[in-house]
Scaffold this active site. Structure first.
Site, PDB file in Angstrom:
ATOM      1  N   GLN A  26      38.246   8.573  41.262  1.00 43.41           N
ATOM      2  CA  GLN A  26      37.844   8.662  42.663  1.00 43.41           C
ATOM      3  C   GLN A  26      36.422   9.193  42.857  1.00 43.41           C
ATOM      4  O   GLN A  26      35.825   8.967  43.902  1.00 43.41           O
ATOM      5  CB  GLN A  26      38.840   9.511  43.440  1.00 43.41           C
ATOM      6  N   HIS A  46      37.732  -5.174  39.394  1.00 43.96           N
ATOM      7  CA  HIS A  46      36.790  -6.202  38.918  1.00 43.96           C
ATOM      8  C   HIS A  46      37.408  -7.598  38.884  1.00 43.96           C
ATOM      9  O   HIS A  46      36.720  -8.583  39.106  1.00 43.96           O
ATOM     10  CB  HIS A  46      36.262  -5.834  37.520  1.00 43.96           C
ATOM     11  N   ASP A  59      33.037   1.955  40.642  1.00 45.42           N
ATOM     12  CA  ASP A  59      31.990   1.812  39.620  1.00 45.42           C
ATOM     13  C   ASP A  59      30.977   2.954  39.679  1.00 45.42           C
ATOM     14  O   ASP A  59      30.531   3.458  38.651  1.00 45.42           O
ATOM     15  CB  ASP A  59      31.217   0.488  39.799  1.00 45.42           C
ATOM     16  N   ARG A  84      40.044  21.884  40.804  1.00 42.02           N
ATOM     17  CA  ARG A  84      40.989  20.981  40.162  1.00 42.02           C
ATOM     18  C   ARG A  84      40.332  19.612  40.026  1.00 42.02           C
ATOM     19  O   ARG A  84      39.993  18.987  41.024  1.00 42.02           O
ATOM     20  CB  ARG A  84      42.272  20.876  41.001  1.00 42.02           C
ATOM     21  N   HIS A 130      45.408  11.188  36.234  1.00 40.30           N
ATOM     22  CA  HIS A 130      45.460  10.943  37.682  1.00 40.30           C
ATOM     23  C   HIS A 130      45.308   9.431  37.896  1.00 40.30           C
ATOM     24  O   HIS A 130      44.322   8.962  38.457  1.00 40.30           O
ATOM     25  CB  HIS A 130      44.377  11.745  38.392  1.00 40.30           C
ATOM     26  N   ASN A 174      49.456  13.678  37.631  1.00 40.61           N
ATOM     27  CA  ASN A 174      49.366  13.803  39.078  1.00 40.61           C
ATOM     28  C   ASN A 174      50.295  12.794  39.740  1.00 40.61           C
ATOM     29  O   ASN A 174      50.198  11.598  39.488  1.00 40.61           O
ATOM     30  CB  ASN A 174      47.951  13.506  39.573  1.00 40.61           C
ATOM     31  N   GLU A 175      51.182  13.286  40.589  1.00 40.34           N
ATOM     32  CA  GLU A 175      52.035  12.418  41.404  1.00 40.34           C
ATOM     33  C   GLU A 175      52.575  11.218  40.628  1.00 40.34           C
ATOM     34  O   GLU A 175      52.254  10.060  40.935  1.00 40.34           O
ATOM     35  CB  GLU A 175      51.261  11.918  42.636  1.00 40.34           C
ATOM     36  N   ASN A 315      51.988  18.499  45.700  1.00 41.20           N
ATOM     37  CA  ASN A 315      51.036  17.868  46.629  1.00 41.20           C
ATOM     38  C   ASN A 315      51.819  17.533  47.886  1.00 41.20           C
ATOM     39  O   ASN A 315      52.864  16.872  47.808  1.00 41.20           O
ATOM     40  CB  ASN A 315      50.476  16.566  46.063  1.00 41.20           C
ATOM     41  N   TYR A 317      51.345  16.446  52.162  1.00 42.28           N
ATOM     42  CA  TYR A 317      50.449  16.086  53.262  1.00 42.28           C
ATOM     43  C   TYR A 317      51.146  15.945  54.604  1.00 42.28           C
ATOM     44  O   TYR A 317      50.572  16.223  55.641  1.00 42.28           O
ATOM     45  CB  TYR A 317      49.758  14.743  52.960  1.00 42.28           C
ATOM     46  N   GLU A 384      47.510  19.901  46.174  1.00 51.56           N
ATOM     47  CA  GLU A 384      46.775  19.059  47.129  1.00 51.56           C
ATOM     48  C   GLU A 384      47.367  19.225  48.515  1.00 51.56           C
ATOM     49  O   GLU A 384      48.583  19.266  48.679  1.00 51.56           O
ATOM     50  CB  GLU A 384      46.856  17.554  46.787  1.00 51.56           C
TER      51      GLU A 384
HETATM   52  C1  GBH Z   1      47.263  11.922  46.917  1.00 50.64           C
HETATM   53  O1  GBH Z   1      48.310  11.044  47.195  1.00 50.64           O
HETATM   54  C2  GBH Z   1      46.535  11.562  45.639  1.00 50.64           C
HETATM   55  O2  GBH Z   1      46.878  12.446  44.593  1.00 50.64           O
HETATM   56  C3  GBH Z   1      45.033  11.502  45.792  1.00 50.64           C
HETATM   57  O3  GBH Z   1      44.476  10.846  44.699  1.00 50.64           O
HETATM   58  C4  GBH Z   1      44.699  10.859  47.104  1.00 50.64           C
HETATM   59  O4  GBH Z   1      43.329  10.649  47.247  1.00 50.64           O
HETATM   60  C5  GBH Z   1      45.196  11.758  48.197  1.00 50.64           C
HETATM   61  O5  GBH Z   1      46.535  12.086  48.048  1.00 50.64           O
HETATM   62  C6  GBH Z   1      45.013  11.195  49.589  1.00 50.64           C
HETATM   63  O6  GBH Z   1      45.764  10.021  49.746  1.00 50.64           O
HETATM   64  O7  GBH Z   1      52.212   2.670  50.718  1.00 50.64           O
HETATM   65  O8  GBH Z   1      49.868   2.072  50.603  1.00 50.64           O
HETATM   66  O9  GBH Z   1      50.681   3.363  52.480  1.00 50.64           O
HETATM   67  C7  GBH Z   1      49.003  11.308  48.391  1.00 50.64           C
HETATM   68  C8  GBH Z   1      50.399  10.743  48.356  1.00 50.64           C
HETATM   69  C9  GBH Z   1      49.508   8.666  49.311  1.00 50.64           C
HETATM   70  C10 GBH Z   1      51.749   8.845  48.560  1.00 50.64           C
HETATM   71  C11 GBH Z   1      49.879   7.443  50.127  1.00 50.64           C
HETATM   72  C12 GBH Z   1      52.132   7.640  49.366  1.00 50.64           C
HETATM   73  C13 GBH Z   1      51.409   5.621  50.412  1.00 50.64           C
HETATM   74  C14 GBH Z   1      50.445   4.491  50.180  1.00 50.64           C
HETATM   75  N1  GBH Z   1      50.631   9.546  49.120  1.00 50.64           N
HETATM   76  N2  GBH Z   1      51.027   6.757  49.575  1.00 50.64           N
HETATM   77  S1  GBH Z   1      50.853   3.045  51.058  1.00 50.64           S
END
Ligand code: GBH
Length: 479
Positions: A26, A46, A59, A84, A130, A174-175, A315, A317, A384
């Site tokens: 990322q 790509h 890239d 992290r 990750h 990670n996740e 993590n 959100y 996170e």
């Molecule tokens: C995290 O994932 C990641 O660890 C991190 O890399 C990322 O940048 C950050 O959170 C913010 O997203 O089905 O296409 O709608 C968060 C966990 C992300 C899990 C979204 C479920 C659904 C994608 N979630 N995901 S979608």
């Protein structure tokens, strides 16, 4: 831990630590520099550019491979206790596989970054994986292939050997749910396979064994010399029962068992959650499979895996409502139908730039309470938490997000007695947000992706977070 001075409301205990996070693909860029090999995100962006919004790719990303000193200066300015970040497997082992040569320049980059952090009084917290699987390993089948355990073990040992003198907190994955369910089940992450109900379960099985192996390698070969700790980062949303009914409560519990428990139970308790085993065994049978689509751990494996954590990492959100639903279509093979819970969000919850993310601060307090209760009061790191917008350095919505989530966290610690010791903001800076490219911004710093300099600018939320860190306090004065 001494909690004697943690009684003041809105004040984090003195031992509490704050950090910020990023991940290799990322932010790093330099996708083919200094001997780095190709990974599955290089490959998909790509070969199938429209897979990502605006045909964006990593890239160059934030160009952190070249600008890591600026990143560390930002962290220093924020005042975080730790950073992290994740390692790119392909940068360290370009061929990925067990026994393959180590790329010295890749190691050098991570040693430089880590040393720069330490020189600035910032502790490194390092994720080994990750989501950026080396492409050669994907071409061998990727995570559903049990052989991955051996390749990951070799990678983990290499990393502990090369960086373990400097790094004391290791996160194996990670996740993993995103790697397995989104990568091999639903196709919304690389490598974009859609064999849900099978490949996602096999992926998880191998991944959990790989984690356990890395934990044991560290424990047996490195821990006594290096004195670090190892854990896995698992994500979940909070599942709130849609009503006060017992059935909805059961649905919500089943949903969190299928997310956090899928990975957490084998490692922290033992084996997969019983509700997953029972439902998938039964549905597989009715669907005419000779054996369950959920692979089985042998008794020996169960014992090898259980206890492979030195802390619990989360993590988190957002939240979903969970509503019980009649069993329908038995012929459907997939994770969602194995779970069979109606999940939805409340229209009244504040939106972000990400469709899956609405602002639900009390969900964090409930999630850490659930972890504490389910897993017998472990030490918990929030690895996170954060929110997206469409950009700009004046970001009151993000300030509000952090204030409200942190307020719920401090209540969980001070009032509920949950043992959370760290909080990590996602993210240090705007970066490549997977399938959404650069359109969703999570950073405390903005990055100008149109300039070759990738100029970083501090957002208002960074000032707010700094203030929380320096005062350990959410309001102007804590008693
Ligand atoms: C995290 O994932 C990641 O660890 C991190 O890399 C990322 O940048 C950050 O959170 C913010 O997203 O089905 O296409 O709608 C968060 C966990 C992300 C899990 C979204 C479920 C659904 C994608 N979630 N995901 S979608």
């Amino acid at each position: 831990l001494d909690k004697s001075n943690s009684t003041s409301k809105n004040k984090f205990p003195d031992y509490f630590k704050f950090g910020a996070a990023t991940a290799s693909y990322q932010v790093e860029g330099a996708w083919n520099e200094d001997g780095k090999g190709e990974n599955i995100w290089d490959h998909i962006t790509h070969t199938n550019p429209t897979y990502v919004e605006n045909e964006d790719n990593g890239d160059v990303a934030c160009d952190s491979y070249h600008k890591y000193k600026e990143d560390v200066a930002m962290l220093k300015d924020l005042g975080v206790d730790y950073y992290r970040f994740s390692l790119s497997w392909s940068r360290i082992l370009p061929y990925g596989v067990a026994g393959s040569p180590v790329n010295k320049l890749g190691i050098e980059y991570y040693r430089n970054l880590t040393q720069e952090l330490l020189d600035n009084g910032i502790e490194p917290m390092v994720t080994l994986f990750h989501w950026d699987t080396p492409e050669p390993l994907q071409e061998l089948g990727g995570w559903p292939n049990p052989e991955m355990e051996e390749h990951y073990a070799y990678y983990a040992r290499t990393v502990f050997e090369q960086l373990g003198d400097l790094v004391k907190i290791w996160l194996t994955f990670n996740e993993p749910k995103q790697t397995c369910l989104e990568g091999y089940g639903k196709g919304v992450k690389a490598p974009a396979f859609t064999t849900t109900g099978m490949a996602d379960y096999k992926c998880t099985h191998t991944l959990i064994k790989s984690h356990a192996k890395a934990y044991h390698i560290y424990d047996e070969e490195f821990k006594s010399k290096q004195g670090g700790r190892v854990g896995m980062v698992i994500d979940t949303v909070w599942f709130e029962p849609a009503s006060g009914s017992e059935k909805d409560a059961e649905a919500a519990e089943r949903a969190i068992q299928f997310t956090y428990g899928w990975y957490g139970n084998p490692i922290i308790l033992e084996n997969y959650p019983q509700v997953m085993i029972d439902r998938i065994d039964e549905r597989s049978k009715q669907q005419g499979f000779a054996q369950s689509r959920l692979p089985k751990f042998s008794e020996e494996e169960v014992n090898y895996i259980k206890g492979t954590y030195d802390f619990v990492a989360l993590n988190m959100y957002t939240a979903n409502y969970a509503e019980w639903k009649e069993e329908t279509d038995i012929s459907d093979v997939g994770y969602d139908s194995d779970l069979n819970v109606h999940l939805f969000m409340d229209d009244s919850w504040e939106e972000s730039a990400s469709s899956w993310l609405r602002v639900v601060p009390w969900g964090l307090r409930k999630t850490v309470n659930w972890l504490s209760k389910t897993y017998n009061n472990p030490e918990i790191f929030i690895t996170e938490n954060g929110v997206s917008d469409r950009g700009g350095i004046d970001d009151p919505q993000r300030i509000n997000f952090y204030r409200e989530y942190l307020s719920n966290l401090v209540d969980a610690i001070v009032e509920d007695g949950v043992n959370v010791t760290r909080y990590t903001a996602w993210s240090l800076m705007d970066n490549f947000e997977w399938g959404s490219g650069y359109s969703e911004k999570f950073g405390l710093y903005s990055v100008d992706f149109s300039s070759p300099e990738r100029t970083r600018t501090k957002k208002a939320s960074a000032d707010y977070y700094s203030q929380v860190i320096s005062t350990r306090c959410l309001v102007d004065s804590c008693e």
